[in-house]
Design an enzyme around this catalytic site. Structure first.
Site, PDB file in Angstrom:
ATOM      1  N   HIS A 193      32.409  -1.098   4.231  1.00 37.63           N
ATOM      2  CA  HIS A 193      33.241  -1.055   5.429  1.00 37.63           C
ATOM      3  C   HIS A 193      32.890   0.131   6.309  1.00 37.63           C
ATOM      4  CE1 HIS A 193      36.607  -3.787   3.768  1.00 37.63           C
ATOM      5  NE2 HIS A 193      35.764  -4.428   4.519  1.00 37.63           N
TER       6      HIS A 193
ATOM      7  N   ASP B 179       8.342 -18.504   9.739  1.00 39.71           N
ATOM      8  CA  ASP B 179       7.725 -19.431   8.793  1.00 39.71           C
ATOM      9  C   ASP B 179       6.637 -20.274   9.444  1.00 39.71           C
ATOM     10  OD1 ASP B 179       8.766 -18.995   6.223  1.00 39.71           O
ATOM     11  OD2 ASP B 179      10.705 -19.787   6.855  1.00 39.71           O
TER      12      ASP B 179
ATOM     13  N   GLU C 296       9.867 -25.143  11.637  1.00 36.85           N
ATOM     14  CA  GLU C 296       9.197 -24.006  11.014  1.00 36.85           C
ATOM     15  C   GLU C 296       8.085 -24.434  10.071  1.00 36.85           C
ATOM     16  OE1 GLU C 296      12.023 -21.559   8.910  1.00 36.85           O
ATOM     17  OE2 GLU C 296      13.142 -23.274   8.179  1.00 36.85           O
TER      18      GLU C 296
ATOM     19  N   CYS D 280      14.408 -18.935  17.054  1.00 33.60           N
ATOM     20  CA  CYS D 280      15.176 -17.880  16.404  1.00 33.60           C
ATOM     21  C   CYS D 280      14.302 -17.016  15.498  1.00 33.60           C
ATOM     22  CB  CYS D 280      16.355 -18.463  15.633  1.00 33.60           C
ATOM     23  SG  CYS D 280      15.841 -19.660  14.401  1.00 33.60           S
TER      24      CYS D 280
HETATM   25  C1  PEP Z   1      11.950 -18.300  10.676  1.00 31.81           C
HETATM   26  O1  PEP Z   1      11.332 -18.756   9.718  1.00 31.81           O
HETATM   27  O2  PEP Z   1      11.418 -18.007  11.774  1.00 31.81           O
HETATM   28  C2  PEP Z   1      13.394 -18.027  10.565  1.00 31.81           C
HETATM   29  C3  PEP Z   1      14.103 -17.660  11.611  1.00 31.81           C
HETATM   30  O3  PEP Z   1      13.952 -18.146   9.338  1.00 31.81           O
HETATM   31  P1  PEP Z   1      13.856 -17.018   8.192  1.00 31.81           P
HETATM   32  O4  PEP Z   1      13.232 -15.799   8.802  1.00 31.81           O
HETATM   33  O5  PEP Z   1      15.242 -16.823   7.726  1.00 31.81           O
HETATM   34  O6  PEP Z   1      12.975 -17.700   7.208  1.00 31.81           O
HETATM   35 MG    MG Z   2      12.392 -19.625   8.035  1.00 31.43          MG
END
Ligand code: PEP
Ligand code: MG
Length: 576
Positions: A190, A456, A432, A503
């Site tokens: 926390h 990935d 990915e 992402c």
């Molecule tokens: C990715 O593979 O780009 C992703 C966002 O997932 P992670 O990094 O959690 O594998």
């Molecule tokens: Mg990933």
């Protein structure tokens, strides 16, 4: 100059003098106190409880005003711990049966509860042990008539402590705290959460801090690289002063961008979102003006525990995020274990190639109870905000269809049970794997959105293990092979008219932004601390120009040529 390594609890840099605060040894105080009558000792304990409740309530209100409901709830939890009947029962037992005075009795009970909780192999419960210690110390100070606030900062200083409790932080004059160095604590404690929301740089896990650092010593706290320098050389100090100044100027400039639309000079609007791992990360998402959450990695809800989280536990976390984001989009990814992420209580047989092995939806489709429980929790949370559900590691249409069929079954069950969920909830996939990128035009017919996971996608396209240091220089998302995969996916998404997002780390890289914009990406999701930096770049770009430079980049044959082209372009625009 002495150097010590630590764990970053809250990012930043601080330069200043140390204030070392050693914990009070309560035993020195209460050993000499005589035992009064049982009734008197009990009433001493009861009035200490009452005073402590009032003090904590005051802190709760102060925190509510300065940091909002979520942080204030920590103190509601403390009040509940004080009201816990077992605490009173155990203390009374010590007084009655063992003839201990009130202070001694409280100390024994708190010690016992602290040890019990900290021995459980669960990060969350371990951290809660420190909450018990926090209320125990307060009770003891109130019984013994000691000052409750242990930190008296005269000038801005760097605190060096055993552990700093949330109530300590709430009582501190924050303007005088340059940084915090602690022996205990972890990223999920926390105190770390609160330090992050106040933006106080903080390092934890420095076991010898109290013995090796003296009050008044000069320190440079580098909570970016996890280093503490004591009595730094003047060169090092000058170097960090310069860094601090640069960070300040840059941050001040970036703060001015808050509230501005993310739009190019010629009017193309995109969405900047944040990636999170735990619900409390939303504070950082909102602070950095992200317009939603593009990836909530749910693995952390499953880690550091002794069993799978229940539907209710998951629901509470997802709901907290949905509610906290107040109707802004929240993409929650279903469990992505396997590869490099293990669960201590779940046996994944040893594999030759774990990244190519039994992971993510492959596990969930083999053991559907795992995904059913998670989907129910996600669907229930969808009634509280704009939740979207995303499946990782997809390689085929049948996986999408099977996962959606399971979700539909769970929706029907919830409906029959009269439990609310968003009937329009959107389902998406991560792109990915090369298969998903190449098949994006097909997959787009069956989903509402996608998000490209470049971390990935790069590893699988290039056949380069993302965690292998030896081949690190081969891991490059600017490799034209990867860029073409990204471009192909975005084009498929645009043709199908669905939302296209990214992402992976690439979305938050200043040099890639121009290319992604040029390819037509709608949503960029990244570490919240990168959002304003990326917004700054987009505001200075022209979409039509970005498209042209991207077309050129996609004709190049080597990663370094792409990087050179983009770098020259950004320099010509005075962006870098
Ligand atoms: C990715 O593979 O780009 C992703 C966002 O997932 P992670 O990094 O959690 O594998
Ligand atoms: Mg990933």
């Amino acid at each position: 100059m002495r150097e010590i390594k630590g764990v970053v609890a809250s990012e930043g840099i601080a330069i200043g003098r140390a204030l070392v605060v050693k914990p009070i040894n309560f035993k020195n105080y209460f050993k000499g106190i005589a035992f009064e009558e049982v009734a008197q000792e009990k009433s001493l304990f009861k009035s200490a409880i009452k005073v402590s409740q009032e003090q904590i309530e005051e802190i709760r209100l102060k925190t509510l005003k300065s940091l909002g409901e979520e942080k204030a709830a920590i103190f509601e939890g403390h009040i509940m711990l004080l009201e816990d009947e077992s605490l009173e029962e155990e203390v009374f037992e010590e007084i009655e049966t063992n003839g201990k005075n009130a202070a001694y009795a409280v100390d024994s009970v708190i010690d016992r509860q602290f040890i019990e909780l900290s021995q459980i192999d669960d990060e969350y419960l371990k951290e809660r042990a420190f909450d018990i210690r926090d209320i125990g110390d307060r009770l003891l100070k109130n019984i013994l008539g000691l000052k409750v606030n242990s930190f008296e900062l005269e000038n801005p200083q760097i605190l060096v402590v055993m552990d700093i409790t949330p109530s300590d932080i709430a009582q501190l004059d924050i303007t005088k705290v340059l940084g915090i160095v602690s022996v205990h604590g972890g990223k999920t404690s926390h105190s770390a959460i609160i330090a992050r929301s106040y933006g106080i740089p903080s390092l934890c896990g420095i076991s010898q801090a109290l013995e090796t650092i003296e009050s008044g010593e000069k320190m440079v706290l580098d909570a970016q690289n996890g280093m503490l320098f004591i009595e730094p050389s003047s060169e090092l100090e000058v170097k960090y002063e310069k860094k601090l100044e640069e960070i300040k100027i840059f941050q001040e400039r970036l703060t001015l961008l808050k509230g501005k639309e993310t739009i190019t000079l010629d009017g193309r609007k995109v969405l900047l979102e944040g990636n999170i791992g735990v619900p409390s990360d939303i504070a950082n998402v909102l602070k950095n003006d992200a317009e939603g959450i593009g990836l909530f990695r749910t693995e952390f809800q499953y880690m550091d525990r002794s069993a799978f989280p229940t539907e209710e536990e998951q629901f509470q976390s997802y709901k907290e995020v949905a509610v906290g984001m107040k109707g802004k989009p929240v993409i929650i990814r279903t469990l992505d274990i396997g590869g490099d992420k293990e669960l201590s209580y779940f046996d994944i047989p040893k594999e030759e190639n774990p990244f190519l092995g039994w992971r993510a939806v492959r596990i969930c489709l083999d053991i559907p109870e795992i995904i059913r429980t998670q989907l129910r929790a996600l669907l229930r949370a969808s009634a509280f905000g704009k939740v979207k559900i995303m499946f990782p590691m997809i390689i085929s249409k049948s996986e999408i269809m099977e996962l959606k069929a399971i979700a539909k079954e769970e929706m029907a069950k919830l409906g029959a049970e009269g439990i609310a969920y968003d009937k329009e909830v959107e389902f998406g996939i991560m792109i990915e794997t090369p298969a998903a990128a190449v098949m994006a035009d097909v997959f787009c017919q069956y989903i509402d959105f996608f998000s490209i996971g470049t971390n990935d996608l790069t590893q699988y396209t290039l056949a380069v293990d993302r965690g292998n240091q030896k081949i690190e220089k081969l891991y490059n998302s600017f490799n034209p092979g990867v860029l073409k995969m990204i471009d192909m996916s975005i084009r498929a998404g645009r043709r199908a008219g669905i939302e296209t997002g990214m992402c992976g780390e690439f979305a938050g890289d200043i040099k890639s932004v121009v290319l992604l914009l040029g390819m037509g990406l709608d949503n960029f999701s990244m570490s919240p601390s990168s959002v304003l930096k990326v917004k700054d770049v987009i505001l200075k770009l022209n979409y039509e120009e970005a498209k042209k430079i991207t077309k050129q980049a996609l004709q190049l044959e080597e990663a370094h040529e792409v990087i050179e082209l983009v770098t020259e372009f950004l320099k010509s625009k005075k962006i870098i």
